[in-house]
Design a protein around this motif. Structure first.
Motif, mmCIF file in Angstrom:
data_model
loop_
_atom_site.group_PDB
_atom_site.id
_atom_site.type_symbol
_atom_site.label_atom_id
_atom_site.label_comp_id
_atom_site.label_asym_id
_atom_site.label_seq_id
_atom_site.Cartn_x
_atom_site.Cartn_y
_atom_site.Cartn_z
ATOM 1 N N THR A 1 0.846 -1.180 0.000
ATOM 2 C CA THR A 1 0.000 0.000 0.000
ATOM 3 C C THR A 1 0.887 1.237 0.000
ATOM 4 O O THR A 1 1.691 1.422 0.917
ATOM 5 N N PHE A 2 0.740 2.086 -1.022
ATOM 6 C CA PHE A 2 1.515 3.322 -1.080
ATOM 7 C C PHE A 2 0.908 4.325 -0.109
ATOM 8 O O PHE A 2 -0.305 4.496 -0.039
ATOM 9 N N LYS A 3 1.766 4.968 0.680
ATOM 10 C CA LYS A 3 1.330 5.859 1.752
ATOM 11 C C LYS A 3 1.212 7.323 1.335
ATOM 12 O O LYS A 3 0.496 8.078 1.964
ATOM 13 N N GLU A 4 1.931 7.739 0.333
ATOM 14 C CA GLU A 4 1.928 9.138 -0.090
ATOM 15 C C GLU A 4 2.271 9.202 -1.567
ATOM 16 O O GLU A 4 2.735 8.216 -2.141
ATOM 17 N N ARG B 1 6.972 6.135 -0.714
ATOM 18 C CA ARG B 1 6.965 5.235 0.442
ATOM 19 C C ARG B 1 5.755 4.310 0.383
ATOM 20 O O ARG B 1 4.702 4.673 -0.130
ATOM 21 N N PHE B 2 5.953 3.125 0.954
ATOM 22 C CA PHE B 2 4.863 2.164 0.992
ATOM 23 C C PHE B 2 4.931 1.312 2.252
ATOM 24 O O PHE B 2 5.953 1.261 2.931
ATOM 25 N N GLU B 3 3.821 0.674 2.546
ATOM 26 C CA GLU B 3 3.732 -0.287 3.638
ATOM 27 C C GLU B 3 3.442 -1.641 3.002
ATOM 28 O O GLU B 3 2.683 -1.724 2.034
ATOM 29 N N GLY C 1 8.782 0.569 3.675
ATOM 30 C CA GLY C 1 9.859 0.664 2.710
ATOM 31 C C GLY C 1 9.587 1.788 1.735
ATOM 32 O O GLY C 1 8.578 2.494 1.837
ATOM 33 N N SER C 2 10.474 1.959 0.786
ATOM 34 C CA SER C 2 10.285 2.945 -0.271
ATOM 35 C C SER C 2 10.930 2.418 -1.544
ATOM 36 O O SER C 2 11.850 1.609 -1.506
ATOM 37 N N ILE C 3 10.418 2.887 -2.656
ATOM 38 C CA ILE C 3 10.966 2.527 -3.950
ATOM 39 C C ILE C 3 11.485 3.805 -4.591
ATOM 40 O O ILE C 3 10.868 4.862 -4.477
#
Length: 120
Positions: A7-10, A36-38, A52-54
């Motif tokens: 799930t992308f957070k922002e 960022r993602f969860e 994490g983040s990509i």
């Protein structure tokens, strides 16, 4: 190991460096787009979550997954496998987020020169 959800957070954030640093060839001083993602992953019979983040490095065209915190039960080899799985799962959604984002959030980095000795 299996990825249950991402799930992308922002929205994506564009990190811009001055051209002086782009020419050095260092990935950490190259402009990139980050989101960022969860995620939830299954390790054995236990499901856990992590953050994490990509990143997409524009100049090199490379993608990278970053996981800032240690994850319980995940050593160096499992961490590499987890990052590879996360990259496979999140890459297309990340590209879609970049293309569909109407308002681009940007972060600019200034030059990191030392002040001259005779300057105050």
């Amino acid at each position: 190991m299996k990825i249950s959800s991402i799930t992308f957070k922002e929205p994506p954030v564009y990190h811009e460096f001055p051209p002086l640093y782009e020419g050095l060839g260092l990935p950490e001083l190259s402009s990139f787009i980050q989101q960022r993602f969860e995620f939830a992953y299954t390790l054995g019979k236990v499901e856990r979550t992590g953050l994490g983040s990509i990143r997409f490095y524009k100049r090199q065209g490379d993608f990278e997954v970053l996981i800032p915190d240690k994850l319980p039960g995940v050593g160096p080899i499992k961490l590499l496998n987890l990052k590879r799985l996360l990259l496979e799962e999140s890459k297309t959604a990340f590209i879609e987020n970049i293309e569909s984002e109407p308002e681009k959030r940007k972060v600019y980095y200034g030059e990191f020169r030392r002040p001259r000795k005779d300057a105050e």
